[in-house]
Design a protein around this motif. Structure first.
Motif, PDB file in Angstrom:
ATOM      1  N   ALA A  42       1.023  -1.199   0.533  1.00  0.00           N
ATOM      2  CA  ALA A  42       0.050   0.180  -0.075  1.00  0.00           C
ATOM      3  C   ALA A  42       0.933   1.702   0.217  1.00  0.00           C
ATOM      4  CB  ALA A  42      -1.280   0.062   0.902  1.00  0.00           C
ATOM      5  N   THR A  43       1.864   1.261   0.776  1.00  0.00           N
ATOM      6  CA  THR A  43       2.583   2.629   0.483  1.00  0.00           C
ATOM      7  C   THR A  43       3.481   2.911  -0.437  1.00  0.00           C
ATOM      8  OG1 THR A  43       5.055   3.524   1.703  1.00  0.00           O
ATOM      9  CG2 THR A  43       5.147   1.154   0.827  1.00  0.00           C
ATOM     10  N   SER A  44       3.251   4.602  -0.912  1.00  0.00           N
ATOM     11  CA  SER A  44       4.248   5.104  -1.771  1.00  0.00           C
ATOM     12  C   SER A  44       5.390   5.759  -1.674  1.00  0.00           C
ATOM     13  CB  SER A  44       2.810   6.168  -1.910  1.00  0.00           C
ATOM     14  OG  SER A  44       2.672   7.099  -0.546  1.00  0.00           O
ATOM     15  N   ALA A  45       6.150   5.390  -0.610  1.00  0.00           N
ATOM     16  CA  ALA A  45       7.419   5.447   0.273  1.00  0.00           C
ATOM     17  C   ALA A  45       8.256   4.531  -1.229  1.00  0.00           C
ATOM     18  CB  ALA A  45       7.958   4.793   1.255  1.00  0.00           C
ATOM     19  N   GLU A  46       8.988   5.747  -1.068  1.00  0.00           N
ATOM     20  CA  GLU A  46      10.381   4.984  -2.474  1.00  0.00           C
ATOM     21  C   GLU A  46      11.028   4.081  -1.618  1.00  0.00           C
ATOM     22  OE1 GLU A  46      11.231   6.662  -5.771  1.00  0.00           O
ATOM     23  OE2 GLU A  46       9.335   7.840  -5.529  1.00  0.00           O
ATOM     24  N   PRO A  47      11.469   3.663  -2.671  1.00  0.00           N
ATOM     25  CA  PRO A  47      13.048   1.912  -2.224  1.00  0.00           C
ATOM     26  C   PRO A  47      13.822   2.930  -2.097  1.00  0.00           C
ATOM     27  CG  PRO A  47      11.705   2.101  -4.406  1.00  0.00           C
ATOM     28  CD  PRO A  47      11.114   3.112  -3.628  1.00  0.00           C
ATOM     29  N   PRO A  48      14.552   1.862  -1.460  1.00  0.00           N
ATOM     30  CA  PRO A  48      14.170   0.537  -0.366  1.00  0.00           C
ATOM     31  C   PRO A  48      13.631   0.862  -0.145  1.00  0.00           C
ATOM     32  CG  PRO A  48      16.690   1.704  -0.020  1.00  0.00           C
ATOM     33  CD  PRO A  48      15.911   2.451  -1.196  1.00  0.00           C
ATOM     34  N   PRO A  82      -1.845 -10.778   2.682  1.00  0.00           N
ATOM     35  CA  PRO A  82      -0.946 -11.184   1.461  1.00  0.00           C
ATOM     36  C   PRO A  82       0.490 -11.508   1.175  1.00  0.00           C
ATOM     37  CG  PRO A  82      -1.340  -9.134   2.766  1.00  0.00           C
ATOM     38  CD  PRO A  82      -2.189  -9.259   3.215  1.00  0.00           C
ATOM     39  N   SER A  83       0.680 -11.680   0.534  1.00  0.00           N
ATOM     40  CA  SER A  83       2.230 -12.179  -0.606  1.00  0.00           C
ATOM     41  C   SER A  83       1.847 -11.759  -0.964  1.00  0.00           C
ATOM     42  CB  SER A  83       2.015 -13.295  -0.266  1.00  0.00           C
ATOM     43  OG  SER A  83       1.508 -13.942  -0.938  1.00  0.00           O
ATOM     44  N   LEU A  84       3.746 -11.620  -1.540  1.00  0.00           N
ATOM     45  CA  LEU A  84       4.116 -10.872  -2.904  1.00  0.00           C
ATOM     46  C   LEU A  84       5.270 -12.081  -3.253  1.00  0.00           C
ATOM     47  CD1 LEU A  84       5.135  -7.244  -1.128  1.00  0.00           C
ATOM     48  CD2 LEU A  84       3.950  -8.149  -3.085  1.00  0.00           C
ATOM     49  N   ALA A 103      12.013  -3.238  -3.359  1.00  0.00           N
ATOM     50  CA  ALA A 103      10.779  -2.868  -3.602  1.00  0.00           C
ATOM     51  C   ALA A 103       9.768  -3.246  -4.597  1.00  0.00           C
ATOM     52  CB  ALA A 103      11.275  -1.773  -4.664  1.00  0.00           C
ATOM     53  N   VAL A 104       8.665  -3.114  -4.490  1.00  0.00           N
ATOM     54  CA  VAL A 104       7.676  -3.318  -4.739  1.00  0.00           C
ATOM     55  C   VAL A 104       7.456  -3.097  -6.096  1.00  0.00           C
ATOM     56  CG1 VAL A 104       5.038  -4.349  -4.270  1.00  0.00           C
ATOM     57  CG2 VAL A 104       6.459  -3.445  -2.447  1.00  0.00           C
ATOM     58  N   GLU A 105       7.400  -4.730  -6.838  1.00  0.00           N
ATOM     59  CA  GLU A 105       7.598  -4.214  -8.545  1.00  0.00           C
ATOM     60  C   GLU A 105       5.717  -5.031  -8.584  1.00  0.00           C
ATOM     61  OE1 GLU A 105      10.977  -5.712  -9.837  1.00  0.00           O
ATOM     62  OE2 GLU A 105      11.786  -3.029  -9.138  1.00  0.00           O
ATOM     63  N   GLY A 106       4.744  -4.665  -8.615  1.00  0.00           N
ATOM     64  CA  GLY A 106       3.638  -4.785  -8.943  1.00  0.00           C
ATOM     65  C   GLY A 106       3.171  -6.499  -7.901  1.00  0.00           C
ATOM     66  N   GLU A 107       3.201  -6.688  -8.300  1.00  0.00           N
ATOM     67  CA  GLU A 107       3.325  -8.196  -7.533  1.00  0.00           C
ATOM     68  C   GLU A 107       4.083  -9.220  -6.812  1.00  0.00           C
ATOM     69  OE1 GLU A 107      -0.435  -9.412  -6.953  1.00  0.00           O
ATOM     70  OE2 GLU A 107      -0.643  -7.930  -8.136  1.00  0.00           O
ATOM     71  N   ALA A 108       5.338  -8.238  -6.874  1.00  0.00           N
ATOM     72  CA  ALA A 108       6.583  -9.120  -6.624  1.00  0.00           C
ATOM     73  C   ALA A 108       7.231  -8.245  -6.007  1.00  0.00           C
ATOM     74  CB  ALA A 108       7.270  -9.577  -7.486  1.00  0.00           C
ATOM     75  N   PHE A 109       8.404  -8.484  -5.008  1.00  0.00           N
ATOM     76  CA  PHE A 109       9.508  -7.475  -4.058  1.00  0.00           C
ATOM     77  C   PHE A 109      10.739  -7.988  -4.944  1.00  0.00           C
ATOM     78  CE2 PHE A 109      11.907  -5.991  -0.638  1.00  0.00           C
ATOM     79  CZ  PHE A 109      11.133  -5.870  -0.474  1.00  0.00           C
ATOM     80  N   ALA A 110      10.812  -7.498  -5.682  1.00  0.00           N
ATOM     81  CA  ALA A 110      12.900  -7.400  -5.994  1.00  0.00           C
ATOM     82  C   ALA A 110      13.563  -6.835  -4.482  1.00  0.00           C
ATOM     83  CB  ALA A 110      12.914  -5.807  -7.206  1.00  0.00           C
TER      84      ALA A 110
END
Length: 124
Positions: free
Chosen positions: A52-58, A89-91, A110-117
């Motif tokens: 849900a966050t809009s914070a910048e990665p990392p 939820p999960s990624l 970083a969250v990238e769509g349905e995944a976490f890089a």
């Protein structure tokens, strides 16, 4: 008769000013709030907060690793006895995750769509 040394007023003022200057003023801090970029005690964001966050990665995100290799997920909860041990939820996890399935971790990335890089992992 005693001699009184004449000291210029400017020198006295300067001396008093230097005595009063103990260095830089202490930094103001907010008690109970981590500094920017710090991982709070107990880990980072939850999986739901990361999505849900809009914070910048990392981002620092804490969850459970379920699965291995290219099929690992970062899960909100973990129940080894359940048919589906990964709680939503999960990624999907992309990148180098050194933890085994069933371990609680904090991952950075970083969250990238349905995944976490993932850029790095802290176990424990």
């Amino acid at each position: 008769m005693r001699a009184i040394a004449a000291i210029p007023v400017a020198a006295v003022a300067l001396s008093l000013a230097l005595v009063g200057c103990g260095g830089a003023a202490p930094e103001q801090t907010t008690v109970g709030q981590p500094s920017a970029g710090a991982v709070p005690p107990g880990g980072g964001l939850t999986v739901a907060e990361a999505i849900a966050t809009s914070a910048e990665p990392p981002l620092a995100v804490t969850g459970w690793v379920v699965g291995t290799d290219g099929k690992a997920r970062l899960c909100s909860t973990y129940d080894a006895a359940a048919d589906e041990p990964c709680g939503a939820p999960s990624l999907a996890l992309r990148g180098d995750v050194t933890a085994k399935s069933g371990e609680k971790v904090t991952v950075f990335g970083a969250v990238e769509g349905e995944a976490f890089a993932v850029s790095s992992t802290v176990q424990g």
